[in-house]
Design an enzyme around this catalytic site. Sequence first.
Site, PDB file in Angstrom:
ATOM      1  CG  ASN A  58     -44.405 -22.294 -16.092  1.00  0.00           C
ATOM      2  OD1 ASN A  58     -44.784 -23.487 -16.044  1.00  0.00           O
ATOM      3  ND2 ASN A  58     -44.198 -21.786 -15.007  1.00  0.00           N
ATOM      4  CB  VAL A  59     -46.522 -26.788 -18.938  1.00  0.00           C
ATOM      5  CG1 VAL A  59     -45.866 -27.072 -20.355  1.00  0.00           C
ATOM      6  CG2 VAL A  59     -46.528 -27.695 -17.751  1.00  0.00           C
ATOM      7  CB  SER A  74     -49.220 -41.821 -13.710  1.00  0.00           C
ATOM      8  OG  SER A  74     -48.665 -43.700 -13.663  1.00  0.00           O
ATOM      9  CE1 TYR A  92     -45.746 -38.584 -11.591  1.00  0.00           C
ATOM     10  CE2 TYR A  92     -47.757 -40.236 -11.044  1.00  0.00           C
ATOM     11  CZ  TYR A  92     -46.799 -39.542 -11.790  1.00  0.00           C
ATOM     12  OH  TYR A  92     -46.420 -40.347 -13.191  1.00  0.00           O
ATOM     13  CB  ALA A 146     -54.493 -35.889  -6.545  1.00  0.00           C
ATOM     14  CE  LYS A 171     -48.684 -38.130 -14.177  1.00  0.00           C
ATOM     15  NZ  LYS A 171     -48.418 -37.770 -15.737  1.00  0.00           N
ATOM     16  CB  ILE A 223     -42.691 -46.326 -18.571  1.00  0.00           C
ATOM     17  CG1 ILE A 223     -43.352 -46.620 -19.166  1.00  0.00           C
ATOM     18  CG2 ILE A 223     -41.591 -46.356 -20.243  1.00  0.00           C
ATOM     19  CD1 ILE A 223     -43.941 -48.104 -19.482  1.00  0.00           C
TER      20      ILE A 223
END
Length: 273
Positions: free
Chosen positions: A74-75, A170, A183, A185, A187, A216
């Site tokens: 888990n990162v 992103s 999301y 925030a 990135k 992508i």
Amino acid sequence: MSLYRKTAVITGASGGIGLAIAKRFAREGANIILAGRNEEKLERARLQVQEVKPERPEWESEEKPTHSMISAFNVSDVASWKRLLDQPAQLKQIDILVNCAGTTQRSLLLGTKPDEIDELLNVNLRGAILGCKLVGKRMAETSSRLRAGSDRNNKSGTPASTKCIINVSSLLAHRAMLGTSVYTATKAGLLGLTTSLSQEFARFGIRVNAIVPGYIDTDMTRDMANKPSLLERIPLGRFGTPDEVADAAAFLAKNEYANNCIINLDGGLSAVI
């Protein structure tokens, strides 16, 4: 510059952009550590990486196979990163870290549950911060600049070899859309992290850069790829491929003067929205 025999840790490497970067680096002759949450998917990815035939540099007299290993963790967990760094000898010196782990959001903020917010923050931003902190410390301890002195004191005219961290952000960090507030925030936070650490880590011979992909063609965007209205907005008229992002990552990893280099890779979409 060559990636031959260098060691790269890539998070989010079980598929999509992360796997494409792993394959690209393997083709350059790097040893790869694929990190992610799903051990079964990671093992399938590792087998694909092992099939890549490395390109031997002209100065290398003997072709040597690349090595790859997986680490399911888990990162966002400090203990998981420490277990990764306690792995065998191939991780004693890490040359490249790619923070590519990520999860997406498709809900307005008022309808996004607190645990979903935590997941986005933990995977997309906290995980990258911890990777930069813990892997960055290992990089600093083994930096050639610490052994050879700063580039200003280098009389040979050849810059000392540096380490490299690449954060995958992103286009939404610049151009938000409905249903992606958290999301977006995270990135945007990756770009702030990149800029700050490009100054902070330079003294240790560590370069910090970012890639800002647009749309992508991955599993995450598959249901959007055939929408005419979206494709018409992209000047090149198509989604990018993971391999094209991997090419940008290889450039950032190899170019010794790329620091705080933030590459937009969006087919021109950022010019029109």
